[in-house]
Scaffold this active site. Structure first.
Site, PDB file in Angstrom:
ATOM      1  N   ASP A 132      31.264   3.903  -3.799  1.00 14.60           N
ATOM      2  CA  ASP A 132      29.952   3.394  -3.427  1.00 14.60           C
ATOM      3  C   ASP A 132      29.056   3.417  -4.646  1.00 14.60           C
ATOM      4  OD1 ASP A 132      30.138   2.666  -0.772  1.00 14.60           O
ATOM      5  OD2 ASP A 132      30.015   4.754  -0.105  1.00 14.60           O
ATOM      6  N   GLN A 158       6.559  -3.162   8.164  1.00 11.70           N
ATOM      7  CA  GLN A 158       5.969  -4.468   8.467  1.00 11.70           C
ATOM      8  C   GLN A 158       5.382  -5.105   7.208  1.00 11.70           C
ATOM      9  OE1 GLN A 158       5.211  -1.789  10.712  1.00 11.70           O
ATOM     10  NE2 GLN A 158       6.939  -2.568  11.951  1.00 11.70           N
TER      11      GLN A 158
END
Lengths: 685, 565
Positions: A314, A386
């Site tokens: 990874d 958001q």
């Protein structure tokens, strides 16, 4: 807890090889292991013991009949010592494991579990012995309780001290769902509570397996070990034939050699050195892995590690430091770098993420300005999913930073072409651009870079020399992935990787005839871990991942996959080197013994006595003594493993052939001659 | 040793290599079914036998078919030898062979050993020679080559189930390889003066006034296949030392070429078949390396002469010429000796019994090393591959990986089968020899006292088990005990060896083929060749050292000390 100190000490790789009590215990065990029922697993040493018994009987018989018996008794003694050196080697290797197992076992105490009677009601439980738990049972574990068995957290969040397993005393968080839901029997809940579903039956928990493994109690022979055993058994049979037939062949011209002499010839010819050390090498190999805080489910997995051709690593946390760090300020035209930096620093003052802190650190390193304290009246604008921007509102103005598009959208403007160009350039280099705005005006971009861990390129180069390809797995886009891959020096990368991509890559590589190793921790890694030939799961990972892999890293450091490969290789090399050494020894032994055993029929064969050994008896005895002592002399090497350098196979073979092949031919000439001289000095020859 | 002698040796071996290169490529094509110039004949044969040449066989099917052919060949030959008296082309009116001798001879020719407990010109009719022995010379050679090709196919890919079709391989090897070469070499031999005739023996009147019977026969072409197929069974009793079987130095050189070229070409064919010619070259280098060393040892020992003769003041220039033909000279005798024993051929152009002890040790040891240098046709290849697998196993661990050869992992099953095969030689040779040395019925056959007597017996079982067939001499072999036990030794040496070897091929074939990397042990370079040579010496040779110490080695030192028996 004394446990943690033991394991932490064990983790330092240069731990003392043996201690005095261990040696005493091993000395006793060496005698217990003389039991033929035990030795029959090891054909070479079994034959040696059978021959030792035979010669002992003959010596005793000669003594009672008043015939010369000292020489026979001396041979018998050294044959027994040969067997004892072999059993001692195994006992020492096992003893080292047992020391660890004993301290582990103390944690597997007779815990009383709190068995929940109803899944949804934590208040209703009854005490139940941990050993009587079954898989699927739900138990409550509260602060101060030992977790009774391996399981999966189904409810709650708690900090758990896992020092019993990992040796790391800082508590870790365990919670239901996600990748931190696995708990291990024998670990201690320090705060809060958990409801755990038991996933391992009594006797087969992680801790049980670990104990069995380090003790070597349930040790099964690994595939290569079995193959080697067959080779050694075959060679033993061949030499048995060669020696036994001398009774017939030798009777053609005079007397065939006596049984003790033939016994000496046989034992020196069969590969006792490797035969005596083989199981010690295997146990020590597993032990090395355990000391390195990696737990393999079987010796087979350790050998497979040595065979690996492809490593899947990874990116984040393995190849690069976990977090991106600021690496440059890129102002737009008309803005100075200092202006941009000052804005970036202010925008990051309230940002406690490592990325935010790295911006402050970078500015300080670059301009020598320490980060200011949060000004009075400032209001931190936190990052949200958001808005995807963060910053600081000051009485005199506002500062924002965030992804270019998000920031532009928040400001209600189109990003200028110059900024686009700037951010594209940053992205092409494998970095992430972060736009900065002051009072609604875009100033430029901060370059956030994945920092490749120090020394990784050198390690990948070493792996390449070993014939192992490294593949970086990342969720980044291709552009970023390619740049980081180039910087880290990996051979290949999988960008925008999904769990399916990983699985597919592994399957393709395997279809091409390659063996693949990977490290993983999440539940979605489980299929790939299971598919890989070597799957190294992280101790902090999910139960699914730990079940799927065939090794668990107690330190949860995926980089260790590389060392695991080296340990696997070292194990195989040690076996091969000592086998070669053992077989090569035969040449010198022939020169010592053949002229001696046929001296009655053909005294002229003394011409072959190139070592000029004092007498036939001394020659035979010296060879037998050398044969016994060499086992003892090589025990440390068997336990430590032979040196391994990450070079290509051809170079490795050349080096080891020279060292153990040629060395194996030369060493006994010197050793036997030295023993003969010593016997002569002591007046025994 | 002379420079001219070495030039002869180099020239012959040079011709072997020069021919083996294209022949290796040709055999690889043949194995792939790409040689088809006799396709109609081939198809007719398959149709007559009801065989589908495209049908692949697993190792069991392949081995059973091979065993069936050999069993049929044995029965046919045994019957023919027993019934020789009533069969045609028997101008000398020889009677049928005794059951012991017929068993021994039939086994001998079926196993490609060609041990001869009889003398051709004094015991066999032309029918027995032509239709019996010469036919088996082709069939046993084709059997060996087919097995070698099947073994090579095990490395072709991963998960291979079939090793080819035995019938197709068997027919193609005969049609496209052995027959054409035998025709060419046979004509050359006729041109060099070997007889090819069905006439009765000629009675000649010598100058002294006596009479001499000069044997004839259809010899030249049988001698051609005798060498090409590494059979070695002489048409005449004294084999290639006979003036009709080895008429000149050139003929003896062509014989050496003939029994070296196919085994050497097969090593290269293996390289082509596995897609890496360097693999074949490495094997060939080991084979020829041993041949050169063995030739040098024989040459040196024989050229140096017998120390007792030298002490008596005999001219040392010629070396030890007892049992050697002047027309060949020391160099060609040494080369012939090394190659015929290394190649499992067993033809001889000199009498080993008369060699110096060390000169006699070399042919004995060459056979004991497993008949892989370069070994019999086909059998040399699979025998060498067994050693290669063991070499890879021992050394492969030293590079830190599960050992693999050409992408095939060498694991427990492979090691077990390889060791089973390797066990056959020491068990049979030493076992039978040890029994024989204490058994009055066997000891009676030995001619000489002292260590030389042991060498004679040891050589017989070595030659039989190694399927070599050469005789050391000095042993009366046509006795029920020796005929029977040597026959059993030949059967064990061929079939007890080949069955585990084919099982090994099956096991390897089924394995996945791993891709090589720099972490893989390279098996093509000088390093591996050296390693392989060492493994052959240690795993194939060390176990015979005690026996050799009692035989030729003891004789050498005893002779040097001036002692005789």
């Amino acid at each position: 807890m004394d446990m943690s100190t033991t394991l932490t000490a064990g983790r330092t790789r240069r731990a003392a090889l043996v201690s005095a009590p261990l040696l005493r215990r091993a000395g006793l065990d060496a005698f217990v292991k003389l039991d033929p029922r035990h030795l029959v697993r090891n054909p070479v040493i079994f034959v040696t013991e059978a021959v030792a018994i035979l010669v002992s009987i003959l010596a005793a018989q000669a003594a009672t009949l008043g015939q010369p018996w000292v020489f026979q008794a001396a041979i018998a003694l050294w044959l027994w010592l040969t067997v004892l050196f072999a059993t001692f080697a195994e006992a020492v290797a096992e003893g080292r494991g047992r020391a660890q197992a004993d301290s582990l076992r103390r944690n597997r105490s007779e815990t009383q579990a709190k068995l929940l009677l109803r899944p949804d009601d934590r208040s209703l439980w009854q005490p139940r012995a941990a050993t009587e738990l079954r898989t699927g049972d739900l138990v409550l574990v509260e602060a101060g309780d030992l977790i009774p068995s391996d399981g999966e957290v189904v409810q709650g969040i708690a900090s758990v001290n896992e020092a019993a397993i990992t040796g790391e005393s800082a508590p870790v968080i365990r919670e239901s769902g996600g990748d931190r839901s696995a708990v291990t029997g024998g670990t201690l809940v320090v705060s809060d509570w958990l409801v755990v579903r038991i996933t391992a039956a009594a006797g087969s928990t992680f801790l049980d397996r670990m104990i069995a493994l380090v003790e070597g109690a349930t040790r099964q022979k690994t595939p290569n070990e079995i193959a080697l055993d067959i080779l050694l058994a075959g060679m033993t049979i061949i030499f048995l034939i060669a020696v036994a037939t001398l009774v017939g062949l030798g009777s053609w011209n005079g007397q065939p050699p006596s049984v003790p002499v033939l016994a000496a010839l046989l034992v020196t010819l069969i590969p006792t050195t490797i035969g005596g050390l083989l199981s010690a090498i295997g146990i020590a190999g597993m032990d090395r892995l355990v000391r390195f805080n990696v737990l393999a489910t079987s010796g087979r997995a350790v050998e497979a590690a040595g065979d690996v051709d492809v490593l899947l690593l990874d990116k984040t946390g393995t190849i690069t430091l976990g977090n991106r760090q600021a690496a440059g300020f890129h102002p737009l035209p008309g803005v100075t770098e200092q202006e941009l930096a000052a804005a970036a620093v202010l925008a990051s003052l309230g940002d406690e993420t490592p990325e935010g802190r790295s911006i402050l650190g970078f500015a300080r390193d670059r301009f020598g300005v320490p980060a200011p304290a949060l000004p009075a009246g400032a209001r931190v604008v936190p990052f949200t999913a958001q808005t995807r921007i963060s910053g600081l509102d000051l009485p005199e103005g506002s500062l924002r930073k965030g992804a270019v598009d998000s920031l532009a959208r928040a400001l209600g403007t189109e990003p200028p072409a110059a900024l686009r160009e700037l951010t594209d350039r940053i992205a092409r280099q494998g970095a992430t651009p972060l736009a900065v705005a002051r009072d609604g005006r875009l100033l430029g971009a901060i370059e956030l870079k994945d920092i490749v861990k120090g020394g990784m390129r050198a390690r990948f180069d070493a792996l390449r020399r070993m014939g192992i390809r490294t593949v970086m797995v990342t969720g980044d886009n291709r552009l970023t992935a390619a740049a980081i891959a180039a910087e880290a020096g990996v051979d290949d990368f999988i960008a925008e990787a999904t769990p399916e991509d990983k699985l597919g890559y592994i399957r393709r590589a395997q279809a091409e005839g390659r063996l693949v190793a990977m490290a993983g921790d999440g539940t979605n890694d489980a299929p790939a871990l299971a598919q890989a030939d070597v799957g190294l799961a992280m101790q902090t990972g999910t139960q699914a991942a730990r079940e799927a892999g065939n090794m668990v890293d107690l330190d949860s450091d995926p980089t260790k996959l590389i060392e695991v490969v080296e340990i696997g290789k070292q194990l195989l090399i040690t076996r091969g080197a000592l086998t070669t050494f053992s077989i090569a020894n035969d040449v010198a032994k022939y020169f010592a013994i053949l002229p001696a055993i046929f001296v009655a029929s053909y005294p002229e064969l003394q011409a072959l006595n190139v070592m000029r050994l004092t007498s036939p008896e001394s020659a035979i005895l010296s060879a037998v003594i050398f044969n016994a002592l060499i086992i003892g002399a090589l025990v440390p090497l068997a336990l430590r493993g032979v040196g391994y350098a990450p070079v290509g196979a051809a170079a490795l073979l050349r080096r080891n052939l020279l060292l153990y092949g040629v060395g194996g031919i030369v060493a006994p000439f010197l050793g036997i001659k030295a023993i003969d001289l010593l016997l002569q000095l002591m007046g025994l020859a | 040793m002379t420079l001219l002698g070495w030039a002869q040796i180099a020239l012959v071996l040079g011709c072997v290599v020069a021919a083996a290169i294209p022949l290796g490529r040709y055999i690889a094509s043949l194995a792939a079914g790409r040689i088809t110039f006799l396709a109609p004949l081939e198809r007719a044969l398959y149709a007559a036998a009801g065989v589908d040449p495209a049908h692949g066989m697993g190792w069991r099917g392949y081995t059973l078919a091979m065993l069936a052919v050999n069993l049929a060949g044995f029965l046919l030959l045994y019957a023919m030898l027993r019934l020789q008296g009533v069969l045609p082309f028997n101008p000398q009116g020889f009677a049928g062979l005794s059951p012991w001798l017929a068993f021994n001879t039939a086994v001998s020719f079926v196993t490609n050993t060609n041990w001869q407990a009889y003398s051709g010109e004094a015991a066999l009719s032309y029918t027995s020679q032509m239709a019996g022995l010469a036919v088996q010379n082709f069939l046993s050679a084709a059997t060996g080559i087919a097995l070698g090709l099947a073994f090579a196919r095990a490395f072709a890919g991963g998960g291979v189930k079939n090793l080819g079709n035995f019938w197709a391989d068997f027919v193609r090897v005969n049609l496209y390889l052995l027959l054409p070469l035998a025709v060419l070499v046979g004509f050359a031999f006729v041109a060099m003066g070997m007889p090819q005739s069905l006439a009765t023996y000629v009675e000649a009147h010598t100058l002294e006034g006596g009479t001499q019977v000069i044997p004839l026969g259809p010899a030249a072409f049988q001698i051609a296949i005798k060498h090409l197929g590494t059979n070695g069974g002489g048409f005449f009793g004294t084999n290639s030392a006979h003036p009709f079987e080895g008429p000149s130095a050139l003929a003896t050189a062509l014989q050496v070429w003939s029994h070296q070229v196919i085994p050497c070409a097969l090593a290269l064919a293996f390289g082509h078949m596995v897609g890496d010619i360097r693999q074949g070259r490495a094997l060939l280098a080991v084979m020829l390396g041993y041949v050169v060393v063995a030739t040098a040892l024989v040459y040196a020992a024989e050229a140096a002469g017998n120390p007792l003769h030298l002490a008596a003041g005999l001219d040392a220039a010629q070396g030890n010429m007892e049992g050697k033909e002047l027309r060949f000279g020391q160099a060609l005798v040494a080369l012939f000796t090394a190659t015929t024993t290394g190649a499992s051929n067993g033809a001889v152009n000199a009498m080993f019994d008369s060699f110096t002890p060390l000169g006699g040790l070399v042919p004995l040891f060459m056979i004991q090393l497993g008949e892989v240098l370069p070994g019999g046709v086909g059998s040399g290849l699979y025998g060498m591959l067994v050693f290669a697998l063991l070499a890879v196993f021992v050394a492969g661990l030293m590079v830190g990986r599960t050992p693999e050869y050409l992408g095939k992992k060498v694991q427990a099953r492979e090691v077990k089968l390889a060791m089973l095969a390797v066990l056959v030689l020491p068990a049979t040779i030493l076992g039978f020899s040890a029994v024989a040395m204490v058994l009055p019925a066997a000891i009676g056959s030995i001619q000489d006292q002292g260590p030389h007597g042991l060498s004679e017996m040891l050589y017989a079982y070595t030659s039989a088990t190694g399927n070599n067939g050469s005789a050391f001499g000095g042993l009366t072999a046509d006795t029920p005990w020796l005929n029977t036990t040597l026959g059993i030794a030949m059967l064990l040496g061929r079939f007890a060896y080949v069955v585990p070897v084919m099982a090994l091929a099956g096991a390897l074939a089924a394995k996945p083929k791993l891709a090589p990397s720099t972490g893989t042990l390279p098996t093509h370079g000088a390093l591996f060749a050296g390693l392989l040579a060492g493994v052959i010496l240690i795993l194939g040779g060390l176990q015979f050292m005690p026996a050799l110490a009692l035989g030729p080695l003891a004789e050498h030192f005893v002779l040097a000390a001036g002692k005789t028996f």
